[in-house]
Each structure stands twice: as structure tokens, then as C-alpha cells.
Design a protein around this motif. Structure first.
Motif, PDB file in Angstrom:
ATOM      1  N   SER A   1       0.852  -1.191   0.000  1.00 24.36           N
ATOM      2  CA  SER A   1       0.000   0.000   0.000  1.00 24.36           C
ATOM      3  C   SER A   1       0.882   1.234   0.000  1.00 24.36           C
ATOM      4  O   SER A   1       2.045   1.187   0.390  1.00 24.36           O
ATOM      5  N   THR A   2       0.312   2.328  -0.437  1.00 24.25           N
ATOM      6  CA  THR A   2       0.993   3.619  -0.411  1.00 24.25           C
ATOM      7  C   THR A   2       0.116   4.597   0.341  1.00 24.25           C
ATOM      8  O   THR A   2      -1.079   4.710   0.060  1.00 24.25           O
ATOM      9  N   VAL A   3       0.711   5.266   1.321  1.00 23.31           N
ATOM     10  CA  VAL A   3      -0.001   6.273   2.104  1.00 23.31           C
ATOM     11  C   VAL A   3       0.807   7.558   2.070  1.00 23.31           C
ATOM     12  O   VAL A   3       2.019   7.545   1.843  1.00 23.31           O
TER      13      VAL A   3
ATOM     14  N   ALA B   1       5.015  10.393   0.128  1.00 28.93           N
ATOM     15  CA  ALA B   1       4.358   9.117  -0.149  1.00 28.93           C
ATOM     16  C   ALA B   1       5.244   7.994   0.382  1.00 28.93           C
ATOM     17  O   ALA B   1       6.442   7.955   0.104  1.00 28.93           O
ATOM     18  N   VAL B   2       4.648   7.096   1.157  1.00 23.27           N
ATOM     19  CA  VAL B   2       5.385   5.966   1.719  1.00 23.27           C
ATOM     20  C   VAL B   2       4.720   4.686   1.228  1.00 23.27           C
ATOM     21  O   VAL B   2       3.526   4.467   1.457  1.00 23.27           O
ATOM     22  N   THR B   3       5.486   3.860   0.550  1.00 24.14           N
ATOM     23  CA  THR B   3       4.989   2.579   0.081  1.00 24.14           C
ATOM     24  C   THR B   3       5.491   1.491   1.011  1.00 24.14           C
ATOM     25  O   THR B   3       6.683   1.415   1.309  1.00 24.14           O
TER      26      THR B   3
ATOM     27  N   GLU C   1       1.848   1.148   9.204  1.00 20.26           N
ATOM     28  CA  GLU C   1       1.187   2.415   8.857  1.00 20.26           C
ATOM     29  C   GLU C   1       0.734   3.168  10.104  1.00 20.26           C
ATOM     30  O   GLU C   1       0.890   4.387  10.189  1.00 20.26           O
ATOM     31  N   GLN C   2       0.197   2.459  11.091  1.00 21.88           N
ATOM     32  CA  GLN C   2      -0.217   3.113  12.338  1.00 21.88           C
ATOM     33  C   GLN C   2       0.976   3.767  13.030  1.00 21.88           C
ATOM     34  O   GLN C   2       0.862   4.877  13.562  1.00 21.88           O
ATOM     35  N   GLU C   3       2.118   3.101  13.021  1.00 19.59           N
ATOM     36  CA  GLU C   3       3.313   3.659  13.658  1.00 19.59           C
ATOM     37  C   GLU C   3       3.800   4.894  12.911  1.00 19.59           C
ATOM     38  O   GLU C   3       4.207   5.889  13.528  1.00 19.59           O
ATOM     39  N   LEU C   4       3.758   4.866  11.580  1.00 20.17           N
ATOM     40  CA  LEU C   4       4.144   6.036  10.791  1.00 20.17           C
ATOM     41  C   LEU C   4       3.250   7.227  11.125  1.00 20.17           C
ATOM     42  O   LEU C   4       3.736   8.340  11.333  1.00 20.17           O
ATOM     43  N   TYR C   5       1.948   6.986  11.175  1.00 17.60           N
ATOM     44  CA  TYR C   5       1.016   8.065  11.513  1.00 17.60           C
ATOM     45  C   TYR C   5       1.230   8.558  12.943  1.00 17.60           C
ATOM     46  O   TYR C   5       1.125   9.757  13.217  1.00 17.60           O
ATOM     47  N   GLN C   6       1.546   7.652  13.872  1.00 20.44           N
ATOM     48  CA  GLN C   6       1.784   8.050  15.258  1.00 20.44           C
ATOM     49  C   GLN C   6       3.005   8.961  15.364  1.00 20.44           C
ATOM     50  O   GLN C   6       2.960   9.999  16.033  1.00 20.44           O
TER      51      GLN C   6
END
Length: 160
Positions: free
Chosen positions: A15-17, A23-25, A41-46
Motif C-alpha cells: 500500500s501507499t499512504v 508518499a510511503v509505500t 502504517e499506524q506507527e508512521l502516523y503516530q
């Protein structure tokens, strides 16, 4: 032997967010790939919530707004940023925010600032102004602002 290995197939999830201004894939392989991808992804957002100067509730935003902040939730990355600034003699400087905002990357007014603007903003850059006192970060110059994007992405990936 037909049927051998059935159910042993490993998943591939990608996935890419958009997080931390980029942009992080994420590609994860394994039996629990979907859950692992979600955890990453949760850790990146945190981390983004903790250290983004664009996030009004982050430690960095508090520091940039009030000139002082409780850094207990982001102590490791801030200490790492100061240490790298010291080791590089300022080639990396976490107080570059007054300069980086001139371009307004990701904002509504992306532009190329002129040399006078850059020179003026550079007067507010200098990791030497940062003061760590226990769980508190402050500066001896009110114009010093943090921007941890250069180190934050690597830190986030390390945590993930």
C-alpha cells in the motif's frame, strides 16, 4: 504430490499512504502481512502526530509555538537530532524550519524564495540554541523553530 504445501503460501500486501509530507509505500510478505502492514502504517502516523510541525498537537508544534515543550513522547528522536547536528557540526540542523517553510512544500503557496529571504531566515537557525532540561526542550532564542522531517522519516521506519 499434489496438495503438498497447500495453505503454506505467504501473503504479499502493498500500500501507499501519504504521511510526513511524503508518499510511503509499504510492502509486507508473510502469513500475517495485512496486520503487519497496518501496524507499520499506524506507527508512521503516530510518529507524524508526535513530531510534525504541521500538527497543532505535536511536541514540535508546541515548541515552535511556545518556545518550550515537554518532549517525553519524542525524546529519543529529538536527542538523536541534536546529536547528529553536533556530530555534523550543523550540516544537519533540526532548527532549519524558518528556512524550509519559505518553500511552503505541500502548502498552497509553493514557491522559490529569493536569497535575501533565505539569508534572513538562516539567522534563526542553530541547534546550539536548543536547551534540553530533563523532559523539557527550550531555546535561548525565540526565533528558533524545529523541523524534524529529515530525521523523522528514518526514525518512524525504525520504530515501525
Amino acid at each position: 504430490m499434489s496438495g503438498c504445501g497447500m495453505g503454506d503460501e505467504k501473503q504479499e500486501v502493498s500500500s501507499t499512504v501519504f504521511v510526513m509530507g511524503t508518499a510511503v509505500t509499504t510492502q509486507v510478505y508473510g502469513e500475517d502481512a495485512e496486520n503487519q502492514k497496518n501496524t507499520v502504517e499506524q506507527e508512521l502516523y503516530q510518529v507524524d502526530r508526535e513530531i510534525s510541525w504541521r500538527n497543532d498537537t505535536s511536541v514540535v508544534s508546541d515548541f515552535n509555538t511556545y518556545g518550550r515543550a515537554d518532549i517525553s513522547s519524542a525524546r529519543k528522536v529529538i536527542e538523536m537530532a541534536v546529536e547528529i547536528a553536533q556530530q555534523s557540526h550543523g550540516a544537519f540542523d533540526p532548527t532549519i524550519q524558518p528556512v524550509s517553510v519559505l518553500w511552503d512544500f505541500g502548502g498552497d503557496n509553493e514557491r522559490l524564495p529569493d536569497s535575501v529571504e533565505i539569508s534572513e531566515a538562516l539567522k534563526s537557525v542553530g541547534y546550539e540554541h536548543l536547551l534540553l532540561d530533563g523532559e523539557w526542550l527550550s531555546a535561548d532564542d525565540d526565533n528558533v523553530k524545529l523541523e524534524l522531517g529529515a530525521i523523522g522519516k528514518g526514525y518512524a521506519l525504525e520504530r515501525a
